[in-house]
Design a protein around this motif. Structure first.
Motif, PDB file in Angstrom:
ATOM      1  N   ASN A  48       0.788  -1.244   0.000  1.00  0.00           N
ATOM      2  CA  ASN A  48       0.000   0.000   0.000  1.00  0.00           C
ATOM      3  C   ASN A  48       0.817   1.290   0.000  1.00  0.00           C
ATOM      4  N   SER A  49       2.101   1.220   0.293  1.00  0.00           N
ATOM      5  CA  SER A  49       2.939   2.425   0.224  1.00  0.00           C
ATOM      6  C   SER A  49       4.405   2.020   0.222  1.00  0.00           C
ATOM      7  N   LYS A  50       5.246   2.925  -0.273  1.00  0.00           N
ATOM      8  CA  LYS A  50       6.686   2.663  -0.254  1.00  0.00           C
ATOM      9  C   LYS A  50       7.187   2.563   1.182  1.00  0.00           C
ATOM     10  N   GLN A  51       6.618   3.356   2.065  1.00  0.00           N
ATOM     11  CA  GLN A  51       7.026   3.341   3.468  1.00  0.00           C
ATOM     12  C   GLN A  51       6.742   1.985   4.114  1.00  0.00           C
ATOM     13  N   ASN A  52       5.561   1.436   3.835  1.00  0.00           N
ATOM     14  CA  ASN A  52       5.228   0.109   4.364  1.00  0.00           C
ATOM     15  C   ASN A  52       6.161  -0.960   3.799  1.00  0.00           C
ATOM     16  N   LEU A  53       6.524  -0.797   2.536  1.00  0.00           N
ATOM     17  CA  LEU A  53       7.468  -1.718   1.920  1.00  0.00           C
ATOM     18  C   LEU A  53       8.811  -1.650   2.634  1.00  0.00           C
ATOM     19  N   GLN A  54       9.290  -0.447   2.943  1.00  0.00           N
ATOM     20  CA  GLN A  54      10.567  -0.277   3.630  1.00  0.00           C
ATOM     21  C   GLN A  54      10.538  -0.917   5.017  1.00  0.00           C
ATOM     22  N   VAL A  55       9.442  -0.697   5.743  1.00  0.00           N
ATOM     23  CA  VAL A  55       9.314  -1.272   7.082  1.00  0.00           C
ATOM     24  C   VAL A  55       9.345  -2.795   7.005  1.00  0.00           C
ATOM     25  N   ALA A  56       8.584  -3.360   6.057  1.00  0.00           N
ATOM     26  CA  ALA A  56       8.547  -4.820   5.889  1.00  0.00           C
ATOM     27  C   ALA A  56       9.916  -5.356   5.473  1.00  0.00           C
ATOM     28  N   LEU A  57      10.605  -4.620   4.613  1.00  0.00           N
ATOM     29  CA  LEU A  57      11.926  -5.045   4.158  1.00  0.00           C
ATOM     30  C   LEU A  57      12.933  -5.032   5.309  1.00  0.00           C
ATOM     31  N   LEU A  58      12.878  -4.008   6.151  1.00  0.00           N
ATOM     32  CA  LEU A  58      13.788  -3.952   7.296  1.00  0.00           C
ATOM     33  C   LEU A  58      13.539  -5.120   8.248  1.00  0.00           C
ATOM     34  N   MET A 112      18.256   7.774   5.857  1.00  0.00           N
ATOM     35  CA  MET A 112      17.038   8.261   6.502  1.00  0.00           C
ATOM     36  C   MET A 112      17.311   9.347   7.540  1.00  0.00           C
ATOM     37  N   HIS A 113      18.516   9.825   7.589  1.00  0.00           N
ATOM     38  CA  HIS A 113      18.895  10.815   8.599  1.00  0.00           C
ATOM     39  C   HIS A 113      17.928  11.996   8.617  1.00  0.00           C
ATOM     40  N   GLY A 114      17.450  12.322   9.809  1.00  0.00           N
ATOM     41  CA  GLY A 114      16.550  13.464   9.950  1.00  0.00           C
ATOM     42  C   GLY A 114      15.085  13.099   9.890  1.00  0.00           C
ATOM     43  N   GLU A 115      14.777  11.913   9.392  1.00  0.00           N
ATOM     44  CA  GLU A 115      13.387  11.484   9.330  1.00  0.00           C
ATOM     45  C   GLU A 115      12.990  10.809  10.637  1.00  0.00           C
ATOM     46  N   LEU A 116      11.693  10.858  10.947  1.00  0.00           N
ATOM     47  CA  LEU A 116      11.205  10.237  12.172  1.00  0.00           C
ATOM     48  C   LEU A 116      10.050   9.292  11.883  1.00  0.00           C
ATOM     49  N   GLY A 117      10.035   8.750  10.679  1.00  0.00           N
ATOM     50  CA  GLY A 117       8.946   7.883  10.263  1.00  0.00           C
ATOM     51  C   GLY A 117       9.073   6.466  10.788  1.00  0.00           C
ATOM     52  N   PRO A 118       8.110   5.616  10.462  1.00  0.00           N
ATOM     53  CA  PRO A 118       8.096   4.228  10.919  1.00  0.00           C
ATOM     54  C   PRO A 118       9.331   3.435  10.502  1.00  0.00           C
ATOM     55  N   ALA A 119       9.845   3.688   9.300  1.00  0.00           N
ATOM     56  CA  ALA A 119      11.021   2.948   8.832  1.00  0.00           C
ATOM     57  C   ALA A 119      12.236   3.261   9.706  1.00  0.00           C
ATOM     58  N   GLN A 120      12.436   4.550  10.014  1.00  0.00           N
ATOM     59  CA  GLN A 120      13.582   4.911  10.853  1.00  0.00           C
ATOM     60  C   GLN A 120      13.400   4.379  12.277  1.00  0.00           C
ATOM     61  N   GLN A 121      12.174   4.422  12.785  1.00  0.00           N
ATOM     62  CA  GLN A 121      11.925   3.892  14.128  1.00  0.00           C
ATOM     63  C   GLN A 121      12.203   2.395  14.180  1.00  0.00           C
ATOM     64  N   GLY A 122      11.775   1.675  13.114  1.00  0.00           N
ATOM     65  CA  GLY A 122      12.058   0.246  13.047  1.00  0.00           C
ATOM     66  C   GLY A 122      13.542  -0.031  12.959  1.00  0.00           C
ATOM     67  N   LEU A 123      14.247   0.776  12.186  1.00  0.00           N
ATOM     68  CA  LEU A 123      15.688   0.631  12.026  1.00  0.00           C
ATOM     69  C   LEU A 123      16.412   0.885  13.342  1.00  0.00           C
ATOM     70  N   LYS A 124      15.976   1.916  14.045  1.00  0.00           N
ATOM     71  CA  LYS A 124      16.569   2.235  15.351  1.00  0.00           C
ATOM     72  C   LYS A 124      16.404   1.064  16.311  1.00  0.00           C
ATOM     73  N   LYS A 125      15.232   0.451  16.284  1.00  0.00           N
ATOM     74  CA  LYS A 125      14.957  -0.696  17.161  1.00  0.00           C
ATOM     75  C   LYS A 125      15.842  -1.887  16.806  1.00  0.00           C
ATOM     76  N   ILE A 126      16.041  -2.130  15.508  1.00  0.00           N
ATOM     77  CA  ILE A 126      16.885  -3.241  15.063  1.00  0.00           C
ATOM     78  C   ILE A 126      18.319  -3.063  15.554  1.00  0.00           C
ATOM     79  N   ILE A 127      18.880  -1.870  15.356  1.00  0.00           N
ATOM     80  CA  ILE A 127      20.256  -1.601  15.771  1.00  0.00           C
ATOM     81  C   ILE A 127      20.387  -1.689  17.285  1.00  0.00           C
ATOM     82  N   ALA A 128      19.404  -1.133  18.015  1.00  0.00           N
ATOM     83  CA  ALA A 128      19.427  -1.174  19.482  1.00  0.00           C
ATOM     84  C   ALA A 128      19.348  -2.613  19.987  1.00  0.00           C
TER      85      ALA A 128
END
Length: 198
Positions: A48-58, A112-128
């Motif tokens: 449904n969106s590129k953002q959802n695709l990025q989140v699923a891919l991460l 994604m630097h500077g963004e605060l969207g779902p993809a960056q939040q998911g990425l932050k969680k993965i690294i943490a």
């Protein structure tokens, strides 16, 4: 598994392959649809969106990371923690090697630097989560008497990650062989400083 689920998993596997070469931000619905042999609308219907695709891919990439990096080291559960950590680090570097010496997560973080969207939040969680896993292994080493009880495990993980980041950079400048030499020399020095001296 339903046909829709099978198709979705196929799309994510192909997306992972493309992002491994060109980065997460370069991934588009159009390029991925072409790569998968699907129409744009057919592929779009799964996310449904590129953002959802990025989140699923991460999330998919995180699963692949766990399979390639963490799971093989878990099989060494009866070994000393130092050996398990070295296996983890070897697998970690191999993960980079599959992306031309880079790291999909670090590259995505920069993109994604500077963004605060779902993809960056998911990425932050993965690294943490990965950093926390390293901390837990170091703490196990302390509990088993391999590492000094006064060692700050989180600081130790920070320094270990610093070596990884240096290897990440040196790979692109000096190549894999030289980068690996510097990395493992640094790891040996760091591990020696953690050990109990008697």
């Amino acid at each position: 598994m339903s046909k829709g689920r099978v198709t979705r998993e196929h799309i994510l596997a192909q997306a992972f392959e493309l992002a491994s070469v060109n980065g997460l931000e370069s991934l588009t619905i159009g390029s991925l649809a072409k790569h998968c042999g699907l129409s744009k609308s057919g592929l779009f219907a799964h996310f449904n969106s590129k953002q959802n695709l990025q989140v699923a891919l991460l999330d998919h990439a995180h699963q692949v990371f766990a399979l390639r990096v963490i799971e093989p080291a878990r099989e060494l559960s009866d070994q000393r923690i130092e050996l398990k950590l070295k296996a983890l680090l070897e697998n970690w570097l191999s993960w980079n090697d599959s992306f031309q010496g880079s790291c999909m997560f670090l590259d995505a973080w920069k993109e994604m630097h500077g963004e605060l969207g779902p993809a960056q939040q998911g990425l932050k969680k993965i690294i943490a989560t990965w950093i926390d896993y390293l901390v837990i292994q170091i703490e196990k080493g302390q509990q088993q008497g391999e590492f000094c009880s006064q060692l700050d495990a989180r600081q130790a993980a920070f320094e270990l990650y610093g070596l990884y980041l240096s290897a990440h950079l040196f790979y692109s400048i000096q190549g894999k062989q030289q980068s690996d030499i510097h990395f493992w020399q640094g790891v040996e020095r760091l591990l020696a400083s953690w050990k109990v001296t008697g």
